[in-house]
Every structure is written in C-alpha cells, then in structure tokens.
Design a protein around this motif. Structure first.
Motif, short mmCIF file in Angstrom:
data_model
loop_
_atom_site.label_atom_id
_atom_site.label_comp_id
_atom_site.label_asym_id
_atom_site.label_seq_id
_atom_site.Cartn_x
_atom_site.Cartn_y
_atom_site.Cartn_z
N MET A 1 0.81 -1.16 -0.01
CA MET A 1 -0.16 -0.09 0.14
C MET A 1 0.93 1.21 0.02
O MET A 1 1.76 1.37 -0.80
CB MET A 1 -1.18 -0.02 1.24
CG MET A 1 -2.04 0.79 1.04
SD MET A 1 -3.25 0.44 -0.35
CE MET A 1 -3.85 1.83 -0.74
N THR A 2 0.51 2.24 0.82
CA THR A 2 1.31 3.70 0.82
C THR A 2 2.01 3.50 2.24
O THR A 2 1.60 2.63 2.92
CB THR A 2 0.50 4.76 0.58
OG1 THR A 2 -0.38 4.86 1.84
CG2 THR A 2 -0.39 4.78 -0.60
N LYS A 3 3.01 4.52 2.37
CA LYS A 3 3.62 4.66 3.89
C LYS A 3 2.38 4.97 4.84
O LYS A 3 2.66 4.88 6.09
CB LYS A 3 4.64 5.26 3.78
CG LYS A 3 4.44 6.87 3.70
CD LYS A 3 5.64 7.78 3.68
CE LYS A 3 5.64 9.20 3.82
NZ LYS A 3 6.73 9.84 4.02
N TRP A 4 1.08 5.22 4.36
CA TRP A 4 0.30 5.85 5.27
C TRP A 4 -0.85 4.85 5.66
O TRP A 4 -1.64 5.03 6.51
CB TRP A 4 -0.49 7.25 4.84
CG TRP A 4 0.43 8.47 4.80
CD1 TRP A 4 1.45 9.10 3.98
CD2 TRP A 4 0.51 9.37 6.11
NE1 TRP A 4 1.99 10.18 4.38
CE2 TRP A 4 1.53 10.55 5.64
CE3 TRP A 4 -0.13 9.39 7.52
CZ2 TRP A 4 1.81 11.42 6.70
CZ3 TRP A 4 0.30 10.35 8.29
CH2 TRP A 4 1.33 11.39 7.88
N LEU A 5 -1.19 3.91 4.66
CA LEU A 5 -2.27 3.13 4.90
C LEU A 5 -1.70 1.70 4.93
O LEU A 5 -0.72 1.29 4.24
CB LEU A 5 -3.12 3.21 3.69
CG LEU A 5 -3.69 4.60 3.47
CD1 LEU A 5 -4.58 4.78 2.40
CD2 LEU A 5 -4.66 5.37 4.73
N TRP A 6 -2.58 0.71 5.65
CA TRP A 6 -2.28 -0.78 5.62
C TRP A 6 -3.63 -1.10 5.53
O TRP A 6 -4.57 -0.97 6.34
CB TRP A 6 -1.76 -0.91 6.95
CG TRP A 6 -1.52 -2.41 7.16
CD1 TRP A 6 -0.85 -3.34 6.15
CD2 TRP A 6 -2.12 -3.35 8.08
NE1 TRP A 6 -1.12 -4.68 6.48
CE2 TRP A 6 -1.57 -4.78 7.80
CE3 TRP A 6 -2.77 -2.89 9.41
CZ2 TRP A 6 -1.96 -5.82 8.91
CZ3 TRP A 6 -3.13 -4.28 10.14
CH2 TRP A 6 -2.85 -5.42 9.88
N LEU A 7 -3.65 -2.07 4.59
CA LEU A 7 -5.04 -3.09 4.48
C LEU A 7 -5.10 -4.25 5.14
O LEU A 7 -4.22 -5.08 4.61
CB LEU A 7 -5.47 -3.20 3.08
CG LEU A 7 -5.52 -1.76 2.23
CD1 LEU A 7 -5.97 -2.05 0.87
CD2 LEU A 7 -6.38 -0.95 2.90
N PRO A 8 -5.30 -4.60 6.42
CA PRO A 8 -5.24 -5.99 6.92
C PRO A 8 -5.91 -7.19 6.27
O PRO A 8 -5.28 -8.15 6.15
CB PRO A 8 -5.95 -5.90 8.17
CG PRO A 8 -6.51 -4.78 8.11
CD PRO A 8 -6.17 -3.69 7.16
N GLN A 9 -6.90 -6.82 5.43
CA GLN A 9 -7.41 -7.79 4.30
C GLN A 9 -7.82 -7.20 3.20
O GLN A 9 -8.96 -6.45 3.26
CB GLN A 9 -8.63 -8.53 4.96
CG GLN A 9 -9.12 -9.88 3.81
CD GLN A 9 -10.08 -10.67 4.75
OE1 GLN A 9 -11.20 -10.39 4.51
NE2 GLN A 9 -9.48 -11.56 5.63
N PRO A 10 -7.18 -6.77 2.25
CA PRO A 10 -7.83 -5.94 1.04
C PRO A 10 -9.01 -6.72 0.42
O PRO A 10 -9.18 -7.76 0.25
CB PRO A 10 -6.63 -6.05 -0.09
CG PRO A 10 -5.44 -6.50 0.61
CD PRO A 10 -5.83 -7.38 1.78
N ARG A 11 -9.80 -5.39 0.01
CA ARG A 11 -11.14 -5.97 -0.60
C ARG A 11 -11.36 -5.02 -1.78
O ARG A 11 -12.22 -4.17 -1.66
CB ARG A 11 -12.42 -6.14 0.44
CG ARG A 11 -12.19 -7.36 1.31
CD ARG A 11 -13.30 -7.13 2.49
NE ARG A 11 -13.14 -8.21 3.50
CZ ARG A 11 -14.12 -8.45 4.53
NH1 ARG A 11 -14.59 -7.37 4.94
NH2 ARG A 11 -13.79 -9.62 5.15
N PRO A 12 -10.63 -5.06 -2.81
CA PRO A 12 -10.98 -4.14 -3.82
C PRO A 12 -12.39 -4.06 -4.43
O PRO A 12 -12.84 -2.95 -5.05
CB PRO A 12 -10.03 -4.73 -4.85
CG PRO A 12 -9.77 -6.02 -4.62
CD PRO A 12 -9.79 -6.04 -3.34
N ALA A 13 -13.31 -5.08 -4.21
CA ALA A 13 -14.60 -4.93 -4.90
C ALA A 13 -15.51 -4.48 -3.61
O ALA A 13 -16.72 -4.23 -3.88
CB ALA A 13 -15.06 -6.45 -4.99
N ALA A 14 -15.11 -4.13 -2.22
CA ALA A 14 -15.84 -3.83 -1.34
C ALA A 14 -16.57 -2.31 -1.98
O ALA A 14 -15.83 -1.57 -2.42
CB ALA A 14 -15.03 -3.40 -0.19
#
Length: 244
Positions: A1-14
């Motif tokens: 991701m970026t240095k500012w954000l973390w996605l614990p479980q990516p869900r691009p369709a959400a």
C-alpha cells in the motif's frame, strides 16, 4: 500500500472503505483483527502515523492540523470509493480533525465513528513534557496503568514513549473549536469503559449539523483491539441504514 495506509485484508470489490485511527501511541497493527471481522462490503484501511511500527524512524507529528492534512491527503490519493472514518480514544479526536479538513477541501466522509473519545481531556494540565516517572504516572491516571513489560524495559519504553508523547502533545495543543460539520457522527462508548467520562460525550453534538447518535457496546476501553465485531456491527448498521 502506501506509507500511510495498511489494509489488513484487501477487498478491492468492497463498496466503501473505513479509515481507522488507533489510540494514543498505537500503530496500524491495532486493527489487525478488523479486516477479517468486517462485513464483505467494507474494506478496512488502518492509518500508519509516523513514529511507530513501519515508520519508527520518522518523527511523530505533534500538531493536529498537520495530522489532519496529511491523513486527508493520503485518503484522497488512495482510493475513489466512498469512505467513512473510525477513531478510538485519541484517534477519535484525530478523526474529527480529519473530517473537518476533508470538508474544507470539498470532500465529506459518509460517516465518522468516534469511539471511547471525550471531546475534552479530563483536566487542563499538560502531561506530554513531564519527566519519565511523572509521565508514566500521569498516563496511568488518565488511561489506566501501562503494562510493566513496556515501562520496565528501557528499550521497549523508548520505542513506545515517543509516539505516545507526540500524540499527547497533539491533543494538549489542540486549538480547533467545535463547529458543525456535514459529516454524520455516531459516538460509541463501552459499557465497561472506566477511562472516559460519559457526561463529556454529549459535547460531540456541537460537531455535526446532523443528529448525533450515541451507541453503547459491550466493551472496555481497549476491547476494540481484540473484539472488533461489536464495533463493526454498529458501524455497518449506520453505514447501510438507508437500505433498510
């Protein structure tokens, strides 16, 4: 991701993202359980503030306007889906500043969820610049005792102390006056939370032109780290309320 954000479980369709801000001194990993616990239509994005975890070598931010601006820029550059904000304790105060900055730039969150966060601190005395022992005692008095595994290990304490002091300084130098935002607010408190003054929560009404809703969940002050489902069920209910 970026240095500012973390996605614990990516869900691009959400359908939407929930940007989450942790309590004072804590990092994005606080929300490690939130990704799998969230409903399928919500993607969790935890904010990674400087001075902790993967950004340990950076200086913590000590002023809320800077935090609000940089977090807002990270949100707007990351994704074009609708989004909401969640902040717990100090993160709740950070979240309302982010919401205000976003509105100032023409971007209104769907909703802001403020959890375990009083509008004002318990007292007017600043603690961020106290010496070692006094600072630990003051934090314990305000939020509950810190684990001895942190305070008694000089190396661990050095890592934890810097972002904690930075977040406390940001809170204690806050000069933004309450103003009614267009962002709907839901204030969440824990039925077993002995840290916050529930009477103080009524003051959040000054922060929204919409009706401010209050929810009580079965939690103590730090349950959100280990039992996110009680929070996420409330969040989902409000985010998708218009569908029912």
């Amino acid at each position: 991701m970026t240095k500012w954000l973390w996605l614990p479980q990516p869900r691009p369709a959400a359908r939407l993202r929930l940007y989450c801000l942790a309590h004072a001194g804590a990092g994005a990993s606080t929300f490690s359980n939130w990704g799998s616990a969230a409903p399928p239509d919500i993607e969790i994005a935890a904010i990674k503030l400087p001075g902790r975890e993967s950004r340990l070598n950076e200086e913590p931010l000590t002023r809320l306007p800077a935090i609000a601006q940089l977090v807002s820029e990270a949100i707007l550059s990351a994704d074009n889906r609708p989004f909401a904000l969640f902040g717990h304790s100090a993160g709740g105060k950070f979240a309302i500043h982010v919401a205000a900055h976003l509105e100032d730039t023409g971007h209104c969150p769907l909703h802001a969820f403020i959890s375990g966060a009083p509008v004002t601190l318990k007292n007017d005395s600043a603690i961020h610049n106290l010496d070692h022992d006094e600072f630990i005692q003051a934090v314990a008095k305000r939020f509950g005792p810190l684990p001895v595994q942190i305070t008694d290990d000089s190396e661990i304490w050095r890592i934890f102390e810097r972002p904690l002091r930075g977040d406390m300084e940001a809170l204690e130098t806050d000069e933004l006056s309450p103003r009614p935002l267009n962002t709907p607010l839901t204030i969440i408190s824990g039925a077993r939370d002995n840290v916050i003054d529930n009477g103080n929560l009524a003051l959040w009404r000054a922060w929204s032109r919409c009706k401010v809703h209050y929810e009580v969940v079965d939690a103590d002050h730090f349950s959100y780290r280990t039992d996110p489902r009680v929070y996420l069920s409330t969040i989902a209910r409000w985010l998708f309320a218009k569908e029912h």
